[in-house]
Design a protein around this motif. Structure first.
Motif, short mmCIF file in Angstrom:
data_model
loop_
_atom_site.label_atom_id
_atom_site.label_comp_id
_atom_site.label_asym_id
_atom_site.label_seq_id
_atom_site.Cartn_x
_atom_site.Cartn_y
_atom_site.Cartn_z
N MET A 9 -1.64 7.16 2.17
CA MET A 9 -2.19 6.88 3.50
C MET A 9 -2.21 8.18 4.30
SD MET A 9 -0.41 3.22 4.43
CE MET A 9 1.27 3.76 4.08
N GLY A 10 -3.34 8.53 4.86
CA GLY A 10 -3.47 9.79 5.57
C GLY A 10 -3.59 9.60 7.08
N PHE A 11 -2.88 10.46 7.82
CA PHE A 11 -2.85 10.38 9.27
C PHE A 11 -2.83 11.79 9.87
CE2 PHE A 11 -0.36 6.86 7.49
CZ PHE A 11 -1.14 5.79 7.91
N TYR A 12 -3.12 11.87 11.14
CA TYR A 12 -3.03 13.14 11.86
C TYR A 12 -1.98 12.98 12.95
CZ TYR A 12 -4.62 17.73 13.32
OH TYR A 12 -4.69 19.07 13.57
N GLY A 13 -0.93 13.81 12.88
CA GLY A 13 0.16 13.70 13.84
C GLY A 13 0.59 15.05 14.37
N PHE A 29 0.75 12.62 4.94
CA PHE A 29 0.46 11.55 3.99
C PHE A 29 1.72 10.71 3.81
CE2 PHE A 29 -2.57 14.89 2.90
CZ PHE A 29 -3.74 14.17 2.99
N VAL A 30 1.54 9.41 3.74
CA VAL A 30 2.66 8.50 3.62
C VAL A 30 2.44 7.57 2.44
CG1 VAL A 30 4.00 6.68 4.76
CG2 VAL A 30 3.05 8.56 6.12
N ASP A 31 3.48 7.42 1.63
CA ASP A 31 3.51 6.45 0.54
C ASP A 31 4.63 5.46 0.83
OD1 ASP A 31 1.57 7.89 -1.07
OD2 ASP A 31 3.18 9.31 -1.53
N LEU A 32 4.35 4.19 0.61
CA LEU A 32 5.36 3.15 0.79
C LEU A 32 5.55 2.38 -0.51
CD1 LEU A 32 4.27 1.45 4.15
CD2 LEU A 32 5.95 3.27 3.84
N VAL A 33 6.79 2.02 -0.79
CA VAL A 33 7.12 1.09 -1.86
C VAL A 33 7.94 -0.02 -1.21
CG1 VAL A 33 8.23 0.73 -4.09
CG2 VAL A 33 7.18 2.96 -3.57
N LEU A 34 7.38 -1.23 -1.25
CA LEU A 34 8.04 -2.38 -0.63
C LEU A 34 8.54 -3.30 -1.73
CD1 LEU A 34 5.28 -3.09 2.04
CD2 LEU A 34 7.16 -1.43 2.13
#
Length: 121
Positions: A9-13, A29-34
């Motif tokens: 997931m890409g974002f601008y911060g 960039f964010v990766d999640l494992v749920l």
């Protein structure tokens, strides 16, 4: 335990220690494992019995594109806690936050942190 992956997931911060990071911003960039039991959802085909990916993305976006933090560790912690708070079926959440091209001496492709938080029971 079953797992749901939300990758890349890409974002601008505007997170970082250096003033130019807070002023100019950068990609994250964010990766999640749920981790959860997906049996109820898979057996009933009911979205209400799983994690709505769009909602998990929205919550992550709000945090990464929200108020600047000095440390990506803080950003990751906030994401993990929000996911656990919003989705009661999630038993554990692993968050990886990647900062491409960090403004540090030397040539680095990226830096990243990863943390796992589990629901207290």
């Amino acid at each position: 335990m079953d797992k749901i992956y939300l990758n890349g997931m890409g974002f601008y911060g505007y997170h970082g220690v250096f003033p130019e990071e807070n002023k100019l911003g950068q990609r994250f960039f964010v990766d999640l494992v749920l981790e959860t039991d997906l049996s109820p959802a898979s057996q009933t085909d009911d979205l209400n019995k799983t994690v709505n990916y769009a909602e998990a993305y929205k919550k992550t976006k709000e945090i990464v594109e929200g108020k600047p933090k000095k440390l990506v560790e803080t950003v990751a912690e906030m994401i993990a806690q929000q996911i656990l708070d919003q989705f009661s079926i999630v038993q554990a959440c692993t968050v990886k936050v990647t900062k491409p091209d960090p403004p540090i001496p030397g040539h680095y492709k990226s830096v990243a942190i990863e943390m796992k938080r589990c629901r207290d029971e």
